[in-house]
Design a protein around this motif. Structure first.
Motif, PDB file in Angstrom:
ATOM      1  N   PRO A   2       0.822  -1.211   0.000  1.00 19.98           N
ATOM      2  CA  PRO A   2       0.000   0.000   0.000  1.00 19.98           C
ATOM      3  C   PRO A   2       0.854   1.258   0.000  1.00 19.98           C
ATOM      4  N   ALA A   3       0.402   2.254  -0.754  1.00 18.85           N
ATOM      5  CA  ALA A   3       1.125   3.518  -0.835  1.00 18.85           C
ATOM      6  C   ALA A   3       0.140   4.640  -1.125  1.00 18.85           C
ATOM      7  N   VAL A   4       0.620   5.869  -0.954  1.00 17.78           N
ATOM      8  CA  VAL A   4      -0.186   7.039  -1.251  1.00 17.78           C
ATOM      9  C   VAL A   4       0.684   8.044  -1.982  1.00 17.78           C
ATOM     10  N   GLN A   5       0.108   8.721  -2.967  1.00 20.13           N
ATOM     11  CA  GLN A   5       0.804   9.751  -3.715  1.00 20.13           C
ATOM     12  C   GLN A   5       0.197  11.099  -3.362  1.00 20.13           C
ATOM     13  N   ALA A   6       1.072  12.076  -3.120  1.00 16.82           N
ATOM     14  CA  ALA A   6       0.612  13.413  -2.764  1.00 16.82           C
ATOM     15  C   ALA A   6       1.714  14.403  -3.080  1.00 16.82           C
ATOM     16  N   ALA A   7       1.339  15.666  -3.303  1.00 15.27           N
ATOM     17  CA  ALA A   7       2.310  16.720  -3.583  1.00 15.27           C
ATOM     18  C   ALA A   7       2.955  17.187  -2.284  1.00 15.27           C
ATOM     19  N   ASP A   8       4.273  17.428  -2.354  1.00 20.61           N
ATOM     20  CA  ASP A   8       4.963  17.958  -1.186  1.00 20.61           C
ATOM     21  C   ASP A   8       4.797  19.473  -1.128  1.00 20.61           C
ATOM     22  N   ALA A   9       5.499  20.116  -0.198  1.00 17.93           N
ATOM     23  CA  ALA A   9       5.336  21.558  -0.009  1.00 17.93           C
ATOM     24  C   ALA A   9       5.716  22.350  -1.249  1.00 17.93           C
ATOM     25  N   GLY A  10       6.586  21.778  -2.075  1.00 14.55           N
ATOM     26  CA  GLY A  10       7.007  22.451  -3.294  1.00 14.55           C
ATOM     27  C   GLY A  10       6.153  22.120  -4.495  1.00 14.55           C
ATOM     28  N   GLY A  11       5.095  21.329  -4.291  1.00 16.46           N
ATOM     29  CA  GLY A  11       4.217  20.968  -5.384  1.00 16.46           C
ATOM     30  C   GLY A  11       4.674  19.767  -6.182  1.00 16.46           C
ATOM     31  N   VAL A  12       5.736  19.093  -5.750  1.00 14.83           N
ATOM     32  CA  VAL A  12       6.233  17.908  -6.440  1.00 14.83           C
ATOM     33  C   VAL A  12       5.515  16.672  -5.894  1.00 14.83           C
ATOM     34  N   GLU A  13       4.932  15.878  -6.787  1.00 14.12           N
ATOM     35  CA  GLU A  13       4.227  14.686  -6.328  1.00 14.12           C
ATOM     36  C   GLU A  13       5.210  13.592  -5.948  1.00 14.12           C
ATOM     37  N   ARG A  14       5.007  13.018  -4.779  1.00 20.14           N
ATOM     38  CA  ARG A  14       5.875  11.956  -4.292  1.00 20.14           C
ATOM     39  C   ARG A  14       5.007  10.783  -3.817  1.00 20.14           C
ATOM     40  N   THR A  15       5.632   9.619  -3.733  1.00 16.98           N
ATOM     41  CA  THR A  15       4.934   8.407  -3.312  1.00 16.98           C
ATOM     42  C   THR A  15       5.471   7.978  -1.950  1.00 16.98           C
ATOM     43  N   TYR A  16       4.549   7.664  -1.033  1.00 18.88           N
ATOM     44  CA  TYR A  16       4.914   7.318   0.330  1.00 18.88           C
ATOM     45  C   TYR A  16       4.341   5.952   0.698  1.00 18.88           C
ATOM     46  N   SER A  17       5.116   5.181   1.436  1.00 21.95           N
ATOM     47  CA  SER A  17       4.652   3.875   1.896  1.00 21.95           C
ATOM     48  C   SER A  17       3.611   4.036   3.001  1.00 21.95           C
ATOM     49  N   LEU A  18       2.601   3.160   2.966  1.00 24.54           N
ATOM     50  CA  LEU A  18       1.588   3.130   4.024  1.00 24.54           C
ATOM     51  C   LEU A  18       1.711   1.891   4.900  1.00 24.54           C
TER      52      LEU A  18
END
Length: 299
Positions: free
Chosen positions: A14-30
């Motif tokens: 499982p993972a989630v994708q979201a934009a960081d503070a700079g607007g760059v989309e990153r993928t994070y482990s859940l």
């Protein structure tokens, strides 16, 4: 937020994708929150837990996410409930009048596949057809709901789905049955993303399909005869809906059944997309007897 499941078929993480503070989309482990994106995750408030963890910066980034296979964004559901002829123009091209109440049928849960997995055309198939559909993911137990407004509260989010159908099994003659035409292996590609219900309006989305790069379907979810909340309310009068279940809300006009386009053949590619929910793509191959799909989400 866009929820995804990454990794080999049957071993997705499982993972989630979201934009960081700079607007760059990153993928994070859940994996610190859940073992999978499934009914238990949804029922326990997993979407909000992931949102809080993202805000707190406690989720580890997946540096190699782009190299991983993308599976169906929600683990194999208990039920896939489908709605037929939910767009008036599609009903017309199918030779039927628009229904006055929802037309309901089921697909087996083992038809789920990833959004980019190779797609098998069954042996002997002559009328294999595509259907881009808005998929509704159920987030709470629902039975005998009192209204569409109450039904809105049990919708966890939305996905793109392809309801692949063998029309030669589905329609003609006394042996023609919808279940036979819609139960074939890997005939329900889902994804790439699951987007929470509070992050998009399901009534204003463009919905499209292309085959070999040529437009086939190009419509709006606003053209549905019955919207997602109305459908969930209706279904709850006849069956128990459980977290993780998937409701496919019907397809617009532009399928091969219309007679305007050829059916799918080995070597064809299909792309299906819905605004805000991403694009899935399948390349079709001829399956052989006793062989399963090349890949698929068969947890």
């Amino acid at each position: 937020m866009k929820f995804v499941r990454l990794g080999p078929a049957g071993s997705e993480h499982p993972a989630v994708q979201a934009a960081d503070a700079g607007g760059v989309e990153r993928t994070y482990s859940l994996e610190s929150l859940t073992h999978d994106l499934d009914g238990a995750f949804l029922a326990s408030g997993g979407v909000e837990a992931a949102r809080r963890a993202l805000a707190a910066g406690t989720l580890p980034q997946l540096a190699d996410a782009e190299q991983l296979r993308i599976g169906a964004p929600v683990a194999r559901p208990g039920s896939i409930i489908c709605i037929g002829m939910n767009y008036a123009a599609h009903a017309a091209e199918s030779g039927a009048a628009p229904p006055r109440i929802p037309v309901v049928f089921l697909k087996p849960a083992n038809t789920i596949a990833g959004p980019y997995d190779a797609a098998p055309i069954p042996p002997g198939s002559v009328k294999y057809d595509w259907e881009v559909e808005l998929g509704v993911v159920i987030g709470k137990r629902a039975l005998y709901l009192s209204s569409p407004e109450e039904a809105s509260d049990v919708i966890a989010g939305y996905v793109v789905a392809n309801d692949l159908s063998e029309r030669a099994y589905q329609i003609p003659g006394e042996a023609g049955q919808w279940t036979k035409g819609k139960s074939l292996p890997a005939s329900t590609p889902v994804g790439p993303w699951f987007v929470p219900a509070d992050e998009l309006d399901p009534a204003v989305l463009g919905i499209r399909s292309r085959v070999n790069g040529e437009i086939r379907q190009d419509s709006k979810t606003a053209d549905m005869l019955f919207g997602p909340a109305v459908l969930v309310h209706h279904l709850s009068q006849y069956m128990l809906l459980e977290p993780g279940d998937l409701v496919l809300t019907g397809t617009p006009e532009g399928v091969a059944l219309s007679g305007r386009f050829p059916y799918l053949a080995a070597g064809d590619t299909a792309e299906l997309e819905i605004d805000g929910l991403g694009t899935q793509r399948q390349e079709f191959y001829s399956a052989v007897p006793d062989a399963g799909p090349q890949t698929g989400d068969e947890e």
